[in-house]
Scaffold this active site. Structure first.
Site, PDB file in Angstrom:
ATOM      1  N   VAL A  88       0.870  -1.176   0.000  1.00  0.00           N
ATOM      2  CA  VAL A  88       0.000   0.000   0.000  1.00  0.00           C
ATOM      3  C   VAL A  88       0.904   1.222   0.000  1.00  0.00           C
ATOM      4  CG1 VAL A  88      -1.997  -1.075   1.112  1.00  0.00           C
ATOM      5  CG2 VAL A  88      -0.217  -0.038   2.521  1.00  0.00           C
ATOM      6  N   SER A  89       0.335   2.366  -0.382  1.00  0.00           N
ATOM      7  CA  SER A  89       1.170   3.541  -0.585  1.00  0.00           C
ATOM      8  C   SER A  89       1.430   4.369   0.665  1.00  0.00           C
ATOM      9  CB  SER A  89       0.551   4.429  -1.657  1.00  0.00           C
ATOM     10  OG  SER A  89      -0.767   4.775  -1.282  1.00  0.00           O
TER      11      SER A  89
END
Length: 165
Positions: free
Chosen positions: A29-30
């Site tokens: 995930v970012s």
């Protein structure tokens, strides 16, 4: 290489057994505020792999931007020759751009990338555009105002595309 001789005098050379490689599920995930999404993503990947009969040896989860090369866990996976297969849920979890180059490079060494869901959504492209603009704005104007300027740029682009219709 092991070899053996038959009673007829023929010598057979047995090829070495092909080493069984490690299959790794890679989930990313970012940002840290999406940590809960990371756990759900890992669960979806493991479920999809078990449905397809793919044996996962380990799961690697990472928080980091798909636009930069600052993901140490992914770099370790790519550098480890024992890892023969990397499984990702979506192509953009591996990298936002240039996944084809990664796949070609790995294939040259007998390694593969398995993408469980190969569809690309229009909102993913819009999110990619926003992230690229945010990154560029951060370099020019500083991190503090980057997201605001990127959002303004996206709105301007959307207005131009509506006017062109």
């Amino acid at each position: 290489m092991p070899a053996r001789q038959l009673p007829s005098g023929t010598i057979l050379v047995d090829p070495p057994p092909k080493p069984v490689g490690v299959v790794v599920a890679y989930c990313r995930v970012s940002s840290h505020d999406r940590k809960a999404d990371l756990e759900r993503q890992a669960g979806r990947v493991l479920t999809a792999c078990s449905e397809r009969g793919i044996r996962i040896d380990r799961t690697v989860t990472e928080v980091g931007s798909g636009l930069t090369g600052c993901r140490t866990k992914l770099r370790k996976l790519l550098a480890d020759p024992a890892v023969t297969t990397i499984v990702v849920e979506h192509r953009d979890r591996l990298a936002r751009f240039g996944v084809e180059y990664l796949e070609s490079s790995l294939a040259a060494h007998g390694r593969t990338v398995v993408v469980l869901d190969d569809t690309e959504l229009a909102e993913d492209l819009a999110r990619d555009l926003t992230e690229v603009l945010t990154s560029m704005c951060a370099r020019r104007y500083g991190r503090r105002f980057a997201s605001r300027r990127a959002a303004a740029a996206v709105v301007a682009i959307e207005n131009v595309s509506e006017d062109a219709r």
